[in-house]
Write a protein that holds these residues in place. Structure first.
Motif, PDB file in Angstrom:
ATOM      1  N   ARG A 244      73.709  45.957  34.357  1.00 28.14           N
ATOM      2  CA  ARG A 244      74.686  46.008  33.264  1.00 28.14           C
ATOM      3  C   ARG A 244      74.082  46.706  32.044  1.00 28.14           C
ATOM      4  O   ARG A 244      74.720  47.551  31.408  1.00 28.14           O
ATOM      5  N   LEU A 245      72.820  46.397  31.721  1.00 26.64           N
ATOM      6  CA  LEU A 245      72.145  47.029  30.580  1.00 26.64           C
ATOM      7  C   LEU A 245      71.935  48.526  30.824  1.00 26.64           C
ATOM      8  O   LEU A 245      72.097  49.347  29.919  1.00 26.64           O
ATOM      9  N   GLU A 246      71.563  48.888  32.055  1.00 25.50           N
ATOM     10  CA  GLU A 246      71.358  50.307  32.367  1.00 25.50           C
ATOM     11  C   GLU A 246      72.660  51.090  32.261  1.00 25.50           C
ATOM     12  O   GLU A 246      72.681  52.213  31.746  1.00 25.50           O
ATOM     13  N   LEU A 247      73.763  50.504  32.712  1.00 26.66           N
ATOM     14  CA  LEU A 247      75.067  51.159  32.593  1.00 26.66           C
ATOM     15  C   LEU A 247      75.481  51.289  31.127  1.00 26.66           C
ATOM     16  O   LEU A 247      76.019  52.320  30.708  1.00 26.66           O
ATOM     17  N   LYS A 248      75.208  50.251  30.343  1.00 26.05           N
ATOM     18  CA  LYS A 248      75.525  50.277  28.912  1.00 26.05           C
ATOM     19  C   LYS A 248      74.705  51.371  28.217  1.00 26.05           C
ATOM     20  O   LYS A 248      75.239  52.136  27.404  1.00 26.05           O
ATOM     21  N   LEU A 249      73.409  51.471  28.565  1.00 25.48           N
ATOM     22  CA  LEU A 249      72.564  52.502  27.974  1.00 25.48           C
ATOM     23  C   LEU A 249      73.070  53.897  28.340  1.00 25.48           C
ATOM     24  O   LEU A 249      73.140  54.788  27.491  1.00 25.48           O
ATOM     25  N   GLN A 250      73.443  54.075  29.583  1.00 23.91           N
ATOM     26  CA  GLN A 250      73.964  55.376  30.021  1.00 23.91           C
ATOM     27  C   GLN A 250      75.236  55.735  29.254  1.00 23.91           C
ATOM     28  O   GLN A 250      75.403  56.864  28.798  1.00 23.91           O
ATOM     29  N   GLU A 251      76.111  54.763  29.065  1.00 24.86           N
ATOM     30  CA  GLU A 251      77.362  54.988  28.317  1.00 24.86           C
ATOM     31  C   GLU A 251      77.059  55.360  26.864  1.00 24.86           C
ATOM     32  O   GLU A 251      77.645  56.299  26.311  1.00 24.86           O
ATOM     33  N   LEU A 252      76.125  54.647  26.241  1.00 23.24           N
ATOM     34  CA  LEU A 252      75.757  54.936  24.852  1.00 23.24           C
ATOM     35  C   LEU A 252      75.114  56.312  24.723  1.00 23.24           C
ATOM     36  O   LEU A 252      75.391  57.048  23.770  1.00 23.24           O
ATOM     37  N   LEU A 253      74.262  56.683  25.676  1.00 25.99           N
ATOM     38  CA  LEU A 253      73.625  57.998  25.636  1.00 25.99           C
ATOM     39  C   LEU A 253      74.649  59.122  25.811  1.00 25.99           C
ATOM     40  O   LEU A 253      74.536  60.176  25.196  1.00 25.99           O
ATOM     41  N   GLN A 254      75.657  58.876  26.632  1.00 23.81           N
ATOM     42  CA  GLN A 254      76.725  59.879  26.786  1.00 23.81           C
ATOM     43  C   GLN A 254      77.522  60.025  25.496  1.00 23.81           C
ATOM     44  O   GLN A 254      77.862  61.135  25.096  1.00 23.81           O
ATOM     45  N   LYS A 255      77.802  58.912  24.835  1.00 27.84           N
ATOM     46  CA  LYS A 255      78.501  58.973  23.545  1.00 27.84           C
ATOM     47  C   LYS A 255      77.665  59.752  22.525  1.00 27.84           C
ATOM     48  O   LYS A 255      78.194  60.564  21.776  1.00 27.84           O
ATOM     49  N   GLU A 256      76.357  59.485  22.533  1.00 26.92           N
ATOM     50  CA  GLU A 256      75.473  60.174  21.600  1.00 26.92           C
ATOM     51  C   GLU A 256      75.430  61.667  21.907  1.00 26.92           C
ATOM     52  O   GLU A 256      75.440  62.508  21.004  1.00 26.92           O
TER      53      GLU A 256
END
Length: 195
Positions: free
Chosen positions: A58-70
């Motif tokens: 869940r944390l890895e998916l959240k990080l990936q989503e945040l990095l895509q937003k960035e």
């Protein structure tokens, strides 16, 4: 209030609302990425039993989503057209956005007396006076004699067509021909906003 002023005010209000929305939505993006990375670092620093696989995923998916937003944020900010599907956000793209801002900033201008002006208002006055002088200088009184010797290229029908009011269809067609993420106009919106 005339229609143009009403539209102009609405665009200005929209821009201000979007700035506030952006601060609320993306203002904490960097902090969120750091928090998720810190939580993941705890998992990798400790034994595999420290954080259940489901939580880690869940944390890895959240990080990936945040990095895509960035990445999207910096892509829009840097306006690099060739970044259509590049690497995850890097310092390079961040630096491009900062360099573009620095390059476009006018820090000083020399006035007609050779004095460097650095104050924003003074720089504005130097630019205005330069163009005012440029477009007012040496306008000869006998221009009619000169223009009468030139061949007429534009017919009366062409002149009527060129001076008629702009239609909604022409505005729409012009907007559709613009690149979506090209440089914004003074209100701060790129053509994709109007499309």
């Amino acid at each position: 209030m005339d229609p143009f002023t009403r539209v102009s005010n609405k665009i200005s209000n929209t821009r201000h609302a979007l700035v506030e929305w952006s601060k609320a939505k993306f203002g904490s993006l960097k902090r969120e990425i750091e928090e998720v990375r810190a939580k993941l670092a705890v998992f990798f620093d400790q034994s595999l039993a420290a954080l259940p696989g489901e939580d880690r995923l869940r944390l890895e998916l959240k990080l990936q989503e945040l990095l895509q937003k960035e990445q999207i944020f910096w892509k829009q900010r840097s306006r690099i057209l060739w970044l259509s599907e590049g690497d995850m956000n890097t310092r390079y793209f961040h630096q491009c956005a900062l360099n573009r801002k620095k390059k476009n900033l006018i820090k000083r201008l020399r006035d007609v007396n050779g004095v460097w002006r650095t104050d924003d208002k003074e720089i504005q006055d130097v630019v205005l006076s330069y163009y005012k002088e440029l477009f007012q200088r040496s306008y000869p009184a006998n221009m009619g004699e000169v223009t009468d010797t030139l061949p007429r290229v534009i017919t009366e029908e062409m002149n009527v067509d060129l001076t008629k009011d702009v239609s909604n269809e022409e505005v729409s067609m012009a907007l559709k021909q613009m690149k979506l993420s090209k440089a914004p106009i003074p209100e701060g919106f790129a053509p994709c906003f109007y499309q």
